[in-house]
Design an enzyme around this catalytic site. Sequence first.
Site, PDB file in Angstrom:
ATOM      1  N   GLY A  96       0.812  -1.207   0.000  1.00 56.91           N
ATOM      2  CA  GLY A  96       0.000   0.000   0.000  1.00 56.91           C
ATOM      3  C   GLY A  96       0.848   1.260   0.000  1.00 56.91           C
ATOM      4  O   GLY A  96       0.519   2.248  -0.661  1.00 56.91           O
ATOM      5  N   THR A  97       1.930   1.229   0.730  1.00 57.75           N
ATOM      6  CA  THR A  97       2.793   2.409   0.810  1.00 57.75           C
ATOM      7  C   THR A  97       3.352   2.768  -0.557  1.00 57.75           C
ATOM      8  O   THR A  97       3.320   3.932  -0.963  1.00 57.75           O
ATOM      9  CB  THR A  97       3.950   2.133   1.797  1.00 57.75           C
ATOM     10  N   ASN A 148      -7.847   3.637   9.003  1.00 58.19           N
ATOM     11  CA  ASN A 148      -7.207   2.515   9.685  1.00 58.19           C
ATOM     12  C   ASN A 148      -7.323   2.588  11.197  1.00 58.19           C
ATOM     13  O   ASN A 148      -7.293   1.573  11.877  1.00 58.19           O
ATOM     14  CB  ASN A 148      -5.740   2.414   9.269  1.00 58.19           C
ATOM     15  N   GLN A 192      -7.601  -0.423   3.883  1.00 54.66           N
ATOM     16  CA  GLN A 192      -8.344  -0.994   5.010  1.00 54.66           C
ATOM     17  C   GLN A 192      -9.728  -1.469   4.607  1.00 54.66           C
ATOM     18  O   GLN A 192     -10.309  -2.316   5.275  1.00 54.66           O
ATOM     19  CB  GLN A 192      -8.467   0.045   6.142  1.00 54.66           C
ATOM     20  N   SER A 226      -3.764  -3.222  -0.398  1.00 55.39           N
ATOM     21  CA  SER A 226      -2.646  -3.881   0.277  1.00 55.39           C
ATOM     22  C   SER A 226      -3.109  -5.255   0.748  1.00 55.39           C
ATOM     23  O   SER A 226      -4.103  -5.366   1.464  1.00 55.39           O
ATOM     24  CB  SER A 226      -2.192  -3.031   1.466  1.00 55.39           C
ATOM     25  N   HIS A 265      -1.851  -7.597   2.791  1.00 56.09           N
ATOM     26  CA  HIS A 265      -1.697  -8.152   4.145  1.00 56.09           C
ATOM     27  C   HIS A 265      -2.741  -7.638   5.115  1.00 56.09           C
ATOM     28  O   HIS A 265      -2.751  -8.014   6.284  1.00 56.09           O
ATOM     29  CB  HIS A 265      -0.281  -7.910   4.682  1.00 56.09           C
ATOM     30  N   THR A 302      11.378  -7.607 -11.039  1.00 58.33           N
ATOM     31  CA  THR A 302      10.882  -8.949 -11.345  1.00 58.33           C
ATOM     32  C   THR A 302       9.607  -9.200 -10.542  1.00 58.33           C
ATOM     33  O   THR A 302       9.551  -8.914  -9.351  1.00 58.33           O
ATOM     34  CB  THR A 302      11.953  -9.991 -10.988  1.00 58.33           C
ATOM     35  N   CYS A 344       2.380   2.073  12.348  1.00 56.90           N
ATOM     36  CA  CYS A 344       3.591   2.713  11.840  1.00 56.90           C
ATOM     37  C   CYS A 344       4.056   3.817  12.771  1.00 56.90           C
ATOM     38  O   CYS A 344       5.191   4.255  12.712  1.00 56.90           O
ATOM     39  CB  CYS A 344       3.336   3.288  10.470  1.00 56.90           C
TER      40      CYS A 344
END
Lengths: 378, 405
Positions: free
Chosen positions: A71-72, A146, A174, A194, A196, A232, A319
């Site tokens: 996401g970042t 979030n 989110q 994102s 995860h 890659t 974060c």
Amino acid sequence: MMPVYLDNNATTPLDARVLEAMLPWLQGAHGNASSVHQAGRYARAALDTARQQVAELVNAHPSQVIFTSGGTEANNMIIKGTAAYYSAGTVAVSAIEHASVLTAADSLKRWGWQVQSLTVDADGIVCRPLALAADARLVSVMMANNETGVLQPVTEIAEQVRQLGALMHTDASQAAGKMPVDFRASGAHFMTLSAHKFYGPQGIGAVIMDKAQELQPLLHGGGQEKGLRGGTENIAAIVGFGCAAALAKAELVERTAHCQQLRQALEAQLQQISGVQILAETAPRLANTVMMTVQGFRGETVLMGLDRKGIAASSGSACHSEHVEPSHVLLAMGITPDAALSAIRISLGKQNTVADVDQLVAALTQLIAGVPQVALAS
Amino acid sequence: MAEVEGIYLDNNATTMVDPAIVQEMLPYFTEQFGNPSSMHNFGNKVGLAVKKARKQVQDLLGAEFDSEIIFTSCGTESDSTAILSALKAQPERKEIITTVVEHPAILSLCEYLEKEGYKIHKLHVDEKGRLDLEEYEELLDEKVAIVSVMWANNETGTIFPVEKMAEMANAKGVMFHTDAVQAVGKIPIDLKNSKIDMLSLSGHKLHAPKGIGVLYLRRGVRFRPLLRGGHQERGRRAGTENAASIVALGKATELAGEHMPFENTTVKAMRDRLEQGILAAVPNCFVTGDTENRLPNTANIAFEYIEGEAILMLLNKMGIAASSGSACTSGSLEPSHVMRAMGIPYTAAHGTIRFSFSRYNTMEEVEKVIEAVPPIVAKLRKLSPYWGENGPVAEPEKAFAPVYA
Ligand SMILES: Cc1ncc(COP(=O)(O)O)c(C=O)c1O
Ligand SMILES: Cc1ncc(COP(=O)(O)O)c(C=O)c1O
């Protein structure tokens, strides 16, 4: 006692089925998706399937999906990569965006851009109509926050943004996998995902984009992702992302209902604890998120107490957790710095149970009742 | 489905994840899933694992401090971060020195920067792919923001004297970056005793998974992050840490260190045997690059008068995976930029095949490939307009001359 993980907005455990889908790509099939030989062709096919699965989760076309490292990166790419096509103007971001949106926007200042912060109301919902600067080129408002879980009226905002001829970005990191997300209907030109955050692996995300718009790559390289993202292809993670997306789509109703139920039970009990206040309680929220303040306590102190009892929660955005500063999201909602420093975020996941919730409530009650406040408030 | 049997000689494109490394990753997918930036115990354990991995990478690179290791998502990201950081940190410097044979990760970035008004100097190479350090010396001055020179070339394995070049840059006060994506794990690296300021590596070239890389950043070197947001990696690279892959890369660097002697003896012997076997059996072919100064695992052989893609296809049918040029450019039929830069004649440049080994290859496989290649080449040459009964036609340039009726 089994550890209890209630920090699912920070990251989720990988779904066992997702891991199973990934493993063949970690064990043996080592093709570089851009190579011509057979291993490479298998990889290419797996990539296409995953792209389709991710597209379906958010009602986009597979060709609109650009894989990134998370996401970042997606947020950085969208904000810097659209700005590159315009003369300097204003980028407007809501005051409650994730740090990766806020800092990427700030980085445009050195190119002569202005950054406008869009205010939110006491519930943490972006105020409308937006008081946009006349030279606004890009607006970024997240789909769900979030920290509070509060949903943003993205479609309505996108409509206004489009009328002004500006671009709309929404960070759905989110939201995706926790509520229905429809890229087409949202009116956004760009969307961030994102993996995860919904039981996929870390290190993979996507930009969903309207192909009629220009986007400068952030990573130049060997032409991967149609030249928009060099490097890659991270095939195992992409396959995992696709699988997580397919599962999220198939199980969305069930997962949401499960979290909703747990949250109701949790909130009903939290209301019995004196000094606990649930934030944005009546606002539309993600089914899994509870943000609360605990009067007279420091969030980290409570967290450490919970941690000692095997319970993982958060004081806001993961974060930020190296720094003990009041959350920018809560401050934007008009909460006092003191109250903001007492915030605790509980974010539920599909793996949580009623027993987890009960354990949390018991631990919290004990912590709050049992310890002299002076010791905790230090 | 995904299991591909066969002989895999395309390890410069990507490598198999070592089974021991997969084992190492698994707990971080399942039990230890916390976000390492979180305060709780879940995250904390992951944080410790990340710390260990950082140390493992530090050891392989011979870096002085573990804080000099920044985890990124890949080699390309490391390359971009290094160059863009140098430009942002030194806005008064508008020039870059690199080489004509860099990977697209560097070259396409430079192409973009050229359009943005930066001056890009690309050092030339000779017919063996070697640099001219005098050309380099003359370009080094205070206008240069950064030198970016690969440690080893992905197509030929040719090694550049980056340690010496870093010293030369340092003497002139110019930052030095090396794309060591192909070199790390194959040849010894000792950064603390060098003047290299930044170095890129990529996990999937050394038996870790794809999607993880490192940017080495020497302590004290001015830096501007590319990915901004959270405070991960000491604010130098935002984004939730990809813990499982970081752990994998740590283990991979440790294993690469252990296998370094093996790489430079056994793997090298396989490579040498392959070249010797093919050269003895196939007329009109030669090894490209600097054979005196190469990675131990890479052989790049030019087969004259035929198309590399056709050779690959036939090899592929026999279960042998190799590559023509870099994987990223092999979609096109243009000879690779590396071959062109070395001035390899077009009749040979089109027919280059890269065989790249790993510690998982065996001498038995090598012998199979040595047997497979000559008939393939002979078959294709029969179809080639450049090839007569027993050798090339007298004027191959004219063989394809279009005839207008
Ligand atoms: C709203 C939001 N956007 C972006 C991100 C960053 O995503 P990633 O961790 O994949 O870089 C996060 C989570 O950290 C988030 O909550
Ligand atoms: C020399 C070189 N640099 C950079 C890269 C890019 O690495 P990645 O694919 O991890 O982005 C590669 C491989 O593709 C390479 O061979």
